[in-house]
Design a protein around this motif. Structure first.
Motif, PDB file in Angstrom:
ATOM      1  N   LYS A  82      -9.984  24.424  66.638  1.00  0.00           N
ATOM      2  CA  LYS A  82     -10.753  25.304  65.766  1.00  0.00           C
ATOM      3  C   LYS A  82     -10.548  24.822  64.333  1.00  0.00           C
ATOM      4  O   LYS A  82      -9.434  24.494  63.942  1.00  0.00           O
ATOM      5  CB  LYS A  82     -10.251  26.737  65.938  1.00  0.00           C
ATOM      6  CG  LYS A  82     -10.936  27.754  65.088  1.00  0.00           C
ATOM      7  CD  LYS A  82     -10.342  29.131  65.360  1.00  0.00           C
ATOM      8  CE  LYS A  82     -10.926  30.163  64.434  1.00  0.00           C
ATOM      9  NZ  LYS A  82     -10.327  31.488  64.661  1.00  0.00           N
ATOM     10  N   GLU A  83     -11.621  24.788  63.574  1.00  0.00           N
ATOM     11  CA  GLU A  83     -11.527  24.329  62.193  1.00  0.00           C
ATOM     12  C   GLU A  83     -12.255  25.315  61.293  1.00  0.00           C
ATOM     13  O   GLU A  83     -13.369  25.738  61.585  1.00  0.00           O
ATOM     14  CB  GLU A  83     -12.141  22.935  62.045  1.00  0.00           C
ATOM     15  CG  GLU A  83     -11.991  22.354  60.671  1.00  0.00           C
ATOM     16  CD  GLU A  83     -12.492  20.922  60.579  1.00  0.00           C
ATOM     17  OE1 GLU A  83     -12.946  20.542  59.497  1.00  0.00           O
ATOM     18  OE2 GLU A  83     -12.433  20.212  61.596  1.00  0.00           O
ATOM     19  N   GLU A  84     -11.583  25.681  60.184  1.00  0.00           N
ATOM     20  CA  GLU A  84     -12.153  26.570  59.179  1.00  0.00           C
ATOM     21  C   GLU A  84     -12.169  25.842  57.850  1.00  0.00           C
ATOM     22  O   GLU A  84     -11.138  25.352  57.403  1.00  0.00           O
ATOM     23  CB  GLU A  84     -11.267  27.812  59.024  1.00  0.00           C
ATOM     24  CG  GLU A  84     -11.723  29.022  59.745  1.00  0.00           C
ATOM     25  CD  GLU A  84     -10.794  30.193  59.462  1.00  0.00           C
ATOM     26  OE1 GLU A  84     -10.493  30.488  58.296  1.00  0.00           O
ATOM     27  OE2 GLU A  84     -10.361  30.790  60.455  1.00  0.00           O
ATOM     28  N   LYS A  85     -13.320  25.805  57.235  1.00  0.00           N
ATOM     29  CA  LYS A  85     -13.412  25.162  55.916  1.00  0.00           C
ATOM     30  C   LYS A  85     -13.825  26.216  54.891  1.00  0.00           C
ATOM     31  O   LYS A  85     -14.797  26.920  55.072  1.00  0.00           O
ATOM     32  CB  LYS A  85     -14.426  24.022  55.926  1.00  0.00           C
ATOM     33  CG  LYS A  85     -13.992  22.832  56.718  1.00  0.00           C
ATOM     34  CD  LYS A  85     -14.941  21.673  56.554  1.00  0.00           C
ATOM     35  CE  LYS A  85     -14.394  20.491  57.341  1.00  0.00           C
ATOM     36  NZ  LYS A  85     -15.180  19.293  57.117  1.00  0.00           N
ATOM     37  N   GLU A  86     -13.053  26.273  53.840  1.00  0.00           N
ATOM     38  CA  GLU A  86     -13.349  27.167  52.716  1.00  0.00           C
ATOM     39  C   GLU A  86     -13.446  26.308  51.456  1.00  0.00           C
ATOM     40  O   GLU A  86     -13.316  25.096  51.508  1.00  0.00           O
ATOM     41  CB  GLU A  86     -12.247  28.224  52.584  1.00  0.00           C
ATOM     42  CG  GLU A  86     -12.176  29.201  53.739  1.00  0.00           C
ATOM     43  CD  GLU A  86     -13.388  30.124  53.825  1.00  0.00           C
ATOM     44  OE1 GLU A  86     -13.962  30.484  52.774  1.00  0.00           O
ATOM     45  OE2 GLU A  86     -13.777  30.480  54.951  1.00  0.00           O
ATOM     46  N   ASP A  87     -13.633  26.956  50.330  1.00  0.00           N
ATOM     47  CA  ASP A  87     -13.818  26.226  49.072  1.00  0.00           C
ATOM     48  C   ASP A  87     -12.656  25.294  48.737  1.00  0.00           C
ATOM     49  O   ASP A  87     -12.864  24.146  48.394  1.00  0.00           O
ATOM     50  CB  ASP A  87     -14.022  27.208  47.908  1.00  0.00           C
ATOM     51  CG  ASP A  87     -15.323  27.977  48.050  1.00  0.00           C
ATOM     52  OD1 ASP A  87     -16.245  27.459  48.715  1.00  0.00           O
ATOM     53  OD2 ASP A  87     -15.402  29.091  47.509  1.00  0.00           O
ATOM     54  N   ASN A  88     -11.437  25.783  48.852  1.00  0.00           N
ATOM     55  CA  ASN A  88     -10.310  24.965  48.410  1.00  0.00           C
ATOM     56  C   ASN A  88      -9.308  24.620  49.523  1.00  0.00           C
ATOM     57  O   ASN A  88      -8.222  24.153  49.233  1.00  0.00           O
ATOM     58  CB  ASN A  88      -9.583  25.656  47.256  1.00  0.00           C
ATOM     59  CG  ASN A  88      -9.098  27.044  47.641  1.00  0.00           C
ATOM     60  OD1 ASN A  88      -9.369  27.517  48.742  1.00  0.00           O
ATOM     61  ND2 ASN A  88      -8.387  27.689  46.733  1.00  0.00           N
ATOM     62  N   TYR A  89      -9.654  24.872  50.769  1.00  0.00           N
ATOM     63  CA  TYR A  89      -8.739  24.492  51.853  1.00  0.00           C
ATOM     64  C   TYR A  89      -9.500  24.304  53.164  1.00  0.00           C
ATOM     65  O   TYR A  89     -10.614  24.777  53.341  1.00  0.00           O
ATOM     66  CB  TYR A  89      -7.636  25.533  52.040  1.00  0.00           C
ATOM     67  CG  TYR A  89      -8.086  26.821  52.681  1.00  0.00           C
ATOM     68  CD1 TYR A  89      -8.047  26.980  54.064  1.00  0.00           C
ATOM     69  CD2 TYR A  89      -8.562  27.873  51.907  1.00  0.00           C
ATOM     70  CE1 TYR A  89      -8.472  28.159  54.659  1.00  0.00           C
ATOM     71  CE2 TYR A  89      -8.983  29.053  52.493  1.00  0.00           C
ATOM     72  CZ  TYR A  89      -8.939  29.193  53.860  1.00  0.00           C
ATOM     73  OH  TYR A  89      -9.362  30.352  54.449  1.00  0.00           O
ATOM     74  N   THR A  90      -8.839  23.567  54.039  1.00  0.00           N
ATOM     75  CA  THR A  90      -9.329  23.399  55.413  1.00  0.00           C
ATOM     76  C   THR A  90      -8.166  23.743  56.345  1.00  0.00           C
ATOM     77  O   THR A  90      -7.052  23.267  56.158  1.00  0.00           O
ATOM     78  CB  THR A  90      -9.772  21.950  55.665  1.00  0.00           C
ATOM     79  OG1 THR A  90     -10.830  21.641  54.774  1.00  0.00           O
ATOM     80  CG2 THR A  90     -10.233  21.770  57.102  1.00  0.00           C
ATOM     81  N   ARG A  91      -8.446  24.585  57.339  1.00  0.00           N
ATOM     82  CA  ARG A  91      -7.411  24.950  58.306  1.00  0.00           C
ATOM     83  C   ARG A  91      -7.862  24.493  59.683  1.00  0.00           C
ATOM     84  O   ARG A  91      -8.963  24.808  60.124  1.00  0.00           O
ATOM     85  CB  ARG A  91      -7.189  26.457  58.314  1.00  0.00           C
ATOM     86  CG  ARG A  91      -6.072  26.850  59.264  1.00  0.00           C
ATOM     87  CD  ARG A  91      -5.806  28.304  59.232  1.00  0.00           C
ATOM     88  NE  ARG A  91      -6.838  28.977  60.017  1.00  0.00           N
ATOM     89  CZ  ARG A  91      -6.816  30.259  60.325  1.00  0.00           C
ATOM     90  NH1 ARG A  91      -5.852  31.016  59.856  1.00  0.00           N
ATOM     91  NH2 ARG A  91      -7.758  30.788  61.055  1.00  0.00           N
ATOM     92  N   LYS A  92      -6.999  23.716  60.333  1.00  0.00           N
ATOM     93  CA  LYS A  92      -7.273  23.241  61.687  1.00  0.00           C
ATOM     94  C   LYS A  92      -6.203  23.782  62.627  1.00  0.00           C
ATOM     95  O   LYS A  92      -5.027  23.746  62.308  1.00  0.00           O
ATOM     96  CB  LYS A  92      -7.263  21.711  61.754  1.00  0.00           C
ATOM     97  CG  LYS A  92      -8.396  21.056  61.036  1.00  0.00           C
ATOM     98  CD  LYS A  92      -8.342  19.553  61.228  1.00  0.00           C
ATOM     99  CE  LYS A  92      -9.505  18.888  60.543  1.00  0.00           C
ATOM    100  NZ  LYS A  92      -9.522  17.449  60.771  1.00  0.00           N
TER     101      LYS A  92
END
Length: 144
Positions: A82-92
């Motif tokens: 699962k990958e989440e991309k936001e303005d200033n970070y990416t969480r995998k």
């Protein structure tokens, strides 16, 4: 004859569990992670062996079941990410689960007549016995 767990090491009794083998409890607990193996129940009836393996979270397509060299080999593998991309970070995030179980089949099992099903996290097998090895009533022998 009953089913026993398959062990690759020639040392030790095949009837012992993988957890309490010759390596010792704490070594297995800390290094080999043998506690991550699914639970297994085996019941013998007059006509068959009934095997249940607890494997919740898997799908039927995740399993591979074969018979090799007189052993019932059960392997399963599942992964997700699962990958989440936001303005200033990416969480995998990712997850990977796998296991392999082997059961030494007795000669009394019909290897070409095994039924398997997966329902509610339980993988179950019916290992049917050969007709000539089913439990029969004892015969009375007269002594002359």
């Amino acid at each position: 004859m009953s089913l026993v767990k398959f062990k690759r090491t020639p040392i030790g009794n095949l009837m012992t569990t993988d957890l309490f083998d010759n390596d010792g409890f704490f070594e297995n607990l800390l290094w080999n992670k043998k506690l991550d193996q699914p639970a297994l129940n085996i019941k013998e009836t007059d006509d068959s062996f009934e095997v249940e393996l607890a494997a919740p979270g898997f799908d039927k397509k995740d399993f591979d079941v074969t018979i090799e060299e007189g052993c019932l080999k059960i392997t399963a593998e599942k992964s997700s990410s699962k990958e989440e991309k936001e303005d200033n970070y990416t969480r995998k995030e990712f997850n990977y689960n796998s296991f392999e179980k082997r059961l030494q089949l007795p000669d009394s099992v019909q290897e070409d007549h095994i039924k398997a099903a997966y329902k509610n996290g339980i993988l179950s097998f019916n290992l049917f016995k050969k007709e000539e090895t089913k439990n029969k009533k004892p015969l009375k022998v007269a002594i002359a």
